[in-house]
Design a protein around this motif. Structure first.
Motif, short mmCIF file in Angstrom:
data_model
loop_
_atom_site.label_atom_id
_atom_site.label_comp_id
_atom_site.label_asym_id
_atom_site.label_seq_id
_atom_site.Cartn_x
_atom_site.Cartn_y
_atom_site.Cartn_z
N SER A 1 0.84 -1.20 0.00
CA SER A 1 0.00 0.00 0.00
C SER A 1 0.88 1.25 0.00
CB SER A 1 -0.90 0.00 1.24
OG SER A 1 -1.82 -1.07 1.17
N LYS A 2 0.41 2.26 -0.72
CA LYS A 2 1.11 3.54 -0.84
C LYS A 2 2.53 3.36 -1.39
CE LYS A 2 -1.53 5.44 3.04
NZ LYS A 2 -1.48 6.06 4.38
N ARG A 3 2.73 2.27 -2.15
CA ARG A 3 4.01 1.95 -2.81
C ARG A 3 5.16 1.79 -1.82
NH1 ARG A 3 5.21 4.63 -8.53
NH2 ARG A 3 6.73 2.94 -8.40
N ARG A 4 4.80 1.46 -0.57
CA ARG A 4 5.84 1.13 0.39
C ARG A 4 6.31 -0.30 0.15
NH1 ARG A 4 7.50 3.55 4.40
NH2 ARG A 4 7.68 1.74 5.76
N SER A 5 7.52 -0.60 0.56
CA SER A 5 8.07 -1.95 0.40
C SER A 5 8.89 -2.30 1.63
CB SER A 5 8.95 -2.03 -0.85
OG SER A 5 10.12 -1.24 -0.67
N LEU A 6 9.21 -3.56 1.76
CA LEU A 6 10.06 -3.99 2.87
C LEU A 6 11.45 -3.36 2.77
CD1 LEU A 6 9.02 -7.74 3.05
CD2 LEU A 6 8.62 -6.01 4.81
N LEU A 7 11.90 -3.13 1.53
CA LEU A 7 13.21 -2.49 1.36
C LEU A 7 13.19 -1.06 1.88
CD1 LEU A 7 15.99 -3.26 0.23
CD2 LEU A 7 15.30 -2.20 -1.94
N LYS A 8 12.09 -0.33 1.63
CA LYS A 8 11.96 1.02 2.17
C LYS A 8 11.87 0.99 3.68
CE LYS A 8 9.87 3.09 -1.96
NZ LYS A 8 8.66 3.73 -2.54
N ALA A 9 11.14 0.01 4.22
CA ALA A 9 11.05 -0.11 5.67
C ALA A 9 12.42 -0.39 6.27
CB ALA A 9 10.07 -1.23 6.03
N LYS A 10 13.20 -1.19 5.60
CA LYS A 10 14.56 -1.48 6.07
C LYS A 10 15.41 -0.21 6.07
CE LYS A 10 18.63 -4.31 4.85
NZ LYS A 10 18.83 -4.91 6.19
N ALA A 11 15.27 0.59 5.03
CA ALA A 11 16.03 1.84 4.94
C ALA A 11 15.65 2.81 6.05
CB ALA A 11 15.81 2.50 3.57
N GLU A 12 14.41 2.67 6.54
CA GLU A 12 13.94 3.56 7.61
C GLU A 12 14.16 2.98 9.00
OE1 GLU A 12 9.89 4.16 6.53
OE2 GLU A 12 10.37 5.30 4.70
N GLY A 13 14.86 1.84 9.07
CA GLY A 13 15.25 1.32 10.38
C GLY A 13 14.68 -0.01 10.79
N ALA A 14 13.72 -0.54 10.04
CA ALA A 14 13.16 -1.85 10.38
C ALA A 14 14.22 -2.93 10.16
CB ALA A 14 11.92 -2.14 9.55
#
Length: 370
Positions: A100-113
């Motif tokens: 959703s909203k073109r988020r991805s696990l890779l973006k979440a990882k970049a943000e600290g996940a």
């Protein structure tokens, strides 16, 4: 290399192409769906598409496990990584699929996940052993091919009492998808090229229902270019003769009963879900697996009370139609423009088995999309 080089031989390929041209009746068209994305990539990587006569066409099917996973399930994985703070382990392709909203696990990882790419479920087990104070969740996806390793990992975790390990199960089933395509989705094709790796596990027997019920030939084929060409020739011969049978081109690997040991382990650990949403196909009955109650302690859906909500695909993305065989990647107005492997909009452009990725990777449609 045995079982590779001889299945890429140019002279043999030209001989098969000539045989297909001779046997394809000019007055009719032959529409053959290759269910598996691995076959789609073989067709375009080796130019099999160009060796077919004009009246023989391939239709790309939903056999890409990354592609068919609905956005809601990827949203769940993001929730696990971001809200529950687990170490989320996933295969590489899944990291880049837009949710959703073109988020991805890779973006979440970049943000600290704490999202980690793994090559196998064994990697996730090792991470869990090495981080006893952290919850580790394996994001399990795939058809019958990748299900047995997940089952073995769950057995191992239970035997070891590995309390910080669990699995978010998204394993799906090939025959159920094929049945849905021929019934609810109204797919109009003449024959199928059956998946090779899946069939090495389940065998050729499950496809007999489709030849008997829907009178469509099924030819199980390996992933090399000559495998695909020979399977196409076998399907054409069946259609010309009015037959509808399961034929096994991939006899060097696939048997009628498949891998009984693997199926026994899967049956011990998993049971069928009543329904599961597929991208492109919608809710498909009895088409996926869930973890049995005897392994409930290692079920991430129960451990973290996961609730899946349906979410729409990105606007103008035709991935759903492509997975149903209703459209080709070049029919999507985003292909090669708003959607490329560097900036994918839909999952079909991400996965190494996706149809859009196949069209783009091997170059033949890039100029057309520019």
């Amino acid at each position: 290399m045995k079982f590779v080089d001889e299945f890429r031989d140019q002279a043999l390929a030209m001989g098969l192409a000539a045989a297909i041209a001779r046997e394809a009746v000019p007055a009719r068209r032959y529409s053959i769906m290759e269910f598996c994305g691995g076959h789609t990539h073989a067709i375009f990587r080796y130019g099999v598409h160009d060796l077919m006569p004009e009246n023989v066409g391939f239709v790309h099917g939903p056999g890409c496990p990354v592609c068919v996973l609905p956005i809601g399930r990827i949203d769940n994985a993001l929730e696990l990584a971001e809200e529950h703070g687990v170490i989320l382990c996933s295969y590489g392709d899944m990291l880049r699929v837009p949710a959703s909203k073109r988020r991805s696990l890779l973006k979440a990882k970049a943000e600290g996940a704490d999202v980690r790419m793994v090559y196998s479920v064994d990697d996730a087990l090792r991470i869990a052993r090495g981080n006893p104070s952290r919850e580790v969740v394996f994001f399990a996806i795939g058809f019958e091919t990748t299900t047995p390793p997940t089952a073995v990992a769950l057995r191992t975790a239970k035997a070891e009492g590995l309390k910080n390990f669990s699995v978010f199960c998204n394993h799906v089933l090939t025959p159920a998808a094929l049945n849905h395509l021929l019934t609810a989705a109204g797919l109009d094709v003449d024959a199928f090229i059956g998946p090779s790796h899946v069939s090495s596990v389940i065998g050729s027997r499950p496809y007999e229902y489709f030849t008997e019920t829907f009178h469509r030939p099924v030819v199980i084929a390996g992933f090399e270019p000559l495998d695909v060409m020979q399977a196409a020739l076998m399907a054409i011969r069946q259609l010309n003769e009015g037959r509808a049978e399961v034929e096994n081109q991939y006899i060097r690997v696939v048997t009628r009963d498949g891998n009984r040991k693997a199926r026994t382990i899967v049956d011990e650990v998993f049971e069928r879900r009543e329904g599961f949403e597929w991208r492109g196909l919608g809710a498909v009955p009895d088409s996926a697996l869930r973890i049995r109650d005897s392994y409930a302690a290692f079920d991430a859906e129960k451990r973290f009370s996961i609730v899946t909500r349906s979410a729409p695909d990105a606007k103008s993305c035709e991935c759903a139609e492509i997975l149903r065989g209703a459209k080709k990647p070049v029919d999507c107005k985003l292909f090669g423009k708003g959607c490329t492997p560097d900036s994918p909009v839909g999952s079909c452009m991400v996965s190494s088995e996706g149809a859009c990725a196949a069209y783009w990777t091997y170059g033949r449609f890039r100029q057309e999309a520019a």
